[in-house]
Design a protein around this motif. Structure first.
Motif: not given
Length: 247
Positions: A92, A94-95, A118-119
């Protein structure tokens, strides 16, 4: 001579008090100690085992690295071993999160080995991994407040529902749960500097996955943190090998 005796008599109580003060330093504040580690390009390593009561083999094991920035967790790289020869890796940055080994090759386009989401994501390993993340200041503060401190260990209990409100890690790594009222028993071990070196948690195994082989069993996760302050550099996989997925 008389003045010297009077001066020594006046100082006597101070001379007696000094050793007592030196022998009782203030306890380290774990939350403050944690925030002191939030330096860009530095982090901490961890190893972890998950076991099921009454079972000889491990459910899974994980190891990885967390990288910090000034606010907290900036990136992580985690490898999960389910059985010998079956691995999953989650990165992971950033976003976005990147998952390799968690999907059948047929579900990825030709030439792609990473799925992008995402996430935060814990992949399949998140569902049997550590539900308590001591690297979140808000979560750590709550665990300390509701727990009991004995020397360098903090013990207590917290529910899935309470963790969901406190911890972005728990919310993202265990997004689907069977019973939010499941109670988690936890023990945190601290170093002399007030940093968490170990987290051991246990809960009814059916709390996350209600399957027949988990009936009446307890899931126990033992995580150990080492190398606090080590330089780290976690990067996203080669874009040419990544397939973005909305699901």
């Amino acid at each position: 001579m008389k003045k010297t005796i009077i001066a020594l008599a006046a100082c006597a109580p101070l001379l007696v008090a000094l050793p007592a003060q030196a022998a009782a330093p203030k306890a380290k504040d774990p939350v403050r100690a944690l925030k002191g580690q939030f330096v860009a390009g530095h982090g901490v390593r961890f190893t972890e085992t998950t076991t099921l009561s009454g079972q000889k083999l491990k459910e899974q094991s994980r190891k990885g690295t967390f990288q910090f920035n000034a606010k907290g967790i900036a990136a992580y790289d985690i490898v999960t071993t389910f059985t010998p020869g079956r691995h999953e890796r989650v990165v992971s940055v950033g976003k976005f999160s990147y998952l390799s080994g968690g999907l059948p090759p047929s579900e990825l386009p030709a030439g792609k080995t990473w799925a992008k989401y995402r996430g935060w994501s814990g992949g399949g390993g998140g569902f049997r991994g550590q539900v308590i993340n001591p690297l979140e200041p808000k979560t750590l503060a709550a665990l300390i407040k509701r727990g009991k401190l004995t020397k360098r260990t903090i013990t207590g209990k917290i529910t899935f529902k309470e963790l969901d409100k406190l911890s972005p890690w728990f919310d993202e790594f265990v997004p689907l749960r069977m019973y939010d009222d499941t109670k988690v028993s936890y023990t945190l071990t601290l170093t002399s500097a007030g940093l968490v070196s170990r987290v051991k948690s246990s809960y009814a195994a059916t709390g996350v996955l209600d399957i027949s082989r988990y009936d009446g069993k307890t899931m126990t996760i033992d995580s150990r943190f080492t190398g606090w302050g080590a330089k780290t550099s976690i990067k996203a996989p080669d874009p040419k090998k990544v397939s973005f997925r909305e699901d």
